[in-house]
Design an enzyme around this catalytic site. Structure first.
Site, PDB file in Angstrom:
ATOM      1  N   ARG A 154       4.266  62.943 -31.467  1.00 45.52           N
ATOM      2  CA  ARG A 154       6.033  61.847 -30.420  1.00 45.52           C
ATOM      3  C   ARG A 154       6.466  63.083 -30.644  1.00 45.52           C
ATOM      4  O   ARG A 154       6.961  63.673 -28.958  1.00 45.52           O
ATOM      5  CB  ARG A 154       6.456  60.599 -31.166  1.00 45.52           C
ATOM      6  N   THR A 212       3.400  67.984 -37.252  1.00 46.33           N
ATOM      7  CA  THR A 212       2.531  66.579 -38.314  1.00 46.33           C
ATOM      8  C   THR A 212       3.127  66.194 -39.312  1.00 46.33           C
ATOM      9  O   THR A 212       4.541  66.933 -39.741  1.00 46.33           O
ATOM     10  CB  THR A 212       1.512  67.281 -38.484  1.00 46.33           C
ATOM     11  N   CYS A 226      10.496  72.584 -38.228  1.00 49.36           N
ATOM     12  CA  CYS A 226      11.635  71.030 -37.813  1.00 49.36           C
ATOM     13  C   CYS A 226      10.740  70.084 -38.624  1.00 49.36           C
ATOM     14  O   CYS A 226      11.352  69.051 -37.690  1.00 49.36           O
ATOM     15  CB  CYS A 226      11.867  71.390 -36.776  1.00 49.36           C
ATOM     16  N   ALA A 227       8.987  69.882 -39.040  1.00 48.44           N
ATOM     17  CA  ALA A 227       8.735  68.869 -39.241  1.00 48.44           C
ATOM     18  C   ALA A 227       8.452  68.260 -40.737  1.00 48.44           C
ATOM     19  O   ALA A 227       9.771  67.277 -41.263  1.00 48.44           O
ATOM     20  CB  ALA A 227       7.242  68.712 -39.145  1.00 48.44           C
ATOM     21  N   ASP A 260      13.796  74.058 -40.734  1.00 44.27           N
ATOM     22  CA  ASP A 260      14.672  72.684 -41.252  1.00 44.27           C
ATOM     23  C   ASP A 260      14.225  71.885 -42.411  1.00 44.27           C
ATOM     24  O   ASP A 260      15.247  71.025 -42.871  1.00 44.27           O
ATOM     25  CB  ASP A 260      14.578  71.486 -39.570  1.00 44.27           C
ATOM     26  N   GLU A 272      13.739  69.816 -51.496  1.00 43.96           N
ATOM     27  CA  GLU A 272      14.755  69.428 -50.661  1.00 43.96           C
ATOM     28  C   GLU A 272      16.244  68.846 -51.972  1.00 43.96           C
ATOM     29  O   GLU A 272      15.869  67.734 -52.473  1.00 43.96           O
ATOM     30  CB  GLU A 272      15.449  69.111 -50.050  1.00 43.96           C
ATOM     31  N   HIS A 280      17.948  70.122 -42.868  1.00 44.33           N
ATOM     32  CA  HIS A 280      17.291  69.204 -42.468  1.00 44.33           C
ATOM     33  C   HIS A 280      17.560  68.251 -41.775  1.00 44.33           C
ATOM     34  O   HIS A 280      18.325  66.954 -42.371  1.00 44.33           O
ATOM     35  CB  HIS A 280      16.972  68.342 -43.989  1.00 44.33           C
ATOM     36  N   ALA A 318      16.949  65.274 -37.020  1.00 44.71           N
ATOM     37  CA  ALA A 318      17.101  64.228 -36.818  1.00 44.71           C
ATOM     38  C   ALA A 318      18.596  63.499 -36.570  1.00 44.71           C
ATOM     39  O   ALA A 318      19.085  62.289 -36.773  1.00 44.71           O
ATOM     40  CB  ALA A 318      15.432  63.457 -37.386  1.00 44.71           C
TER      41      ALA A 318
HETATM   42  C1  MLT Z   1      12.533  61.695 -40.621  1.00 47.65           C
HETATM   43  O1  MLT Z   1      11.717  61.702 -40.979  1.00 47.65           O
HETATM   44  O2  MLT Z   1      12.114  60.557 -39.535  1.00 47.65           O
HETATM   45  C2  MLT Z   1      13.822  62.921 -40.425  1.00 47.65           C
HETATM   46  O3  MLT Z   1      12.435  64.399 -40.929  1.00 47.65           O
HETATM   47  C3  MLT Z   1      14.357  63.040 -40.694  1.00 47.65           C
HETATM   48  C4  MLT Z   1      14.861  62.174 -41.831  1.00 47.65           C
HETATM   49  O4  MLT Z   1      14.348  62.707 -42.791  1.00 47.65           O
HETATM   50  O5  MLT Z   1      15.600  60.884 -42.128  1.00 47.65           O
END
Ligand code: MLT
Length: 311
Positions: free
Chosen positions: A147, A199, A226-227, A252, A257, A275, A278
């Protein structure tokens, strides 16, 4: 009464279908502060709450876990599945925000925007220190073409980049549909000027970009994650950034974390955000709506659409 514990901060407007239903009681409180865990049928989380086997054990009434977001690596899926607990996520709600943030990080990286910003804020005027590169004509290698990867490809094509796409199920047709070219993992390593991972974090993807694979990349490559923290081996990345083989990185997400080791984050050629890919108004509303609807359907005995552990 179907009791729902909302353990992380989730958009209230999105939770409205649950909050306004008189058959449902919603309690918004962190799981660590709740005494009567055994009285809840559902728990909703973002990524901060870890739904461990221990938490699941303390919730014998639990039937559904809702993740307002995509990654479910903060949920012990095996423990949930063993108890017959449905885990649902919101796979579509935040993909545009994540792709846009990744693109912003890529642009910031090639033009040293954070470094130039800090320099001028320190009242310096060092125009010659910030010689950037254009994105046009550069090869972007996408590892993961789901996606978010496909959204990124569309944007990169608009910037006249060459996009290589790799995923376990990639086909030339699927890549072409988004203006990309299907590639192998090795092609991506060898040919990309910029590599971005898209991924999930699984046992197969943990450390996918490690000392061995990163050594096969072009000298001067830029790496973006950023994944999920852990897909790129942080120690290997740090060593290759220090040697100059990797020219820069944009991150990110982190293997821990919040991070406790800042040695990679502190490097001059690394740009970082905490992070937040989103974290937009739109994405947070979207994921809250999606997951609240799923839990409401479940509570009313209707089928759910986005279960990650049950057919
Ligand atoms: C997700 O997996 O949807 C994003 O990394 C954002 C989040 O962890 O809330």
């Amino acid at each position: 009464m179907f009791r729902v514990l909302v353990s992380d901060k989730i958009d209230e407007l999105g939770l409205a279908p649950l909050l306004t239903n008189d058959q449902i009681e919603v309690v918004q409180k962190n799981v660590a502060e709740v005494d009567d865990l055994d009285s809840y049928d559902a728990i909703l989380v973002r990524s901060a709450t870890k739904v461990t086997a221990e938490v699941i054990e303390k919730m014998p009434r639990l039937k559904i876990i809702g993740r307002a977001g995509v990654g479910v690596d903060n949920i012990d899926l095996a423990a949930a599945t063993a108890k017959g607990i449905n885990v649902v996520n919101a796979p579509w709600g935040n993909i545009v925000s994540t792709a846009e943030h990744t693109f912003a990080m890529m642009m910031a990286l090639v033009r040293s925007i954070p470094q130039a910003h800090n320099s001028l804020k320190n009242h310096e005027w060092k125009r010659s220190s910030f010689l950037g590169t254009e994105l046009k004509g550069k090869t972007l290698g996408l590892i993961g073409f789901g996606r978010v990867g496909t959204e990124l490809a569309k944007r990169a094509v608009a910037f006249e980049m060459n996009v290589l796409a790799y995923s376990r199920s990639i086909t030339p047709e699927r890549a072409e549909k988004y203006g990309a070219k299907a590639a192998t993992f090795e092609d991506i390593l060898r040919e990309s000027d910029i590599i971005s991972v898209h991924t999930g974090l699984t046992e197969q993807t943990r450390g996918l970009l490690n000392a061995e694979s990163l050594a096969k990349t072009k000298k001067g490559v830029l790496i973006i994650n950023c994944a999920r923290g852990g897909i790129v081996d942080e120690k290997a990345l740090q060593e290759l950034l220090a040697s100059g083989h990797v020219a820069g990185a944009a991150l990110d997400v982190y293997s821990q974390e919040p991070p406790t080791d800042f040695s990679l984050i502190d490097m001059d050629n690394v740009i970082v955000t905490p992070h937040i890919a989103a974290s937009t108004k739109e994405a947070q509303l979207n994921v809250a709506v999606m997951v609240a609807e799923e839990v409401l359907n479940f509570a009313q005995g209707k089928p759910v659409q986005n279960s990650v552990n049950f057919p």
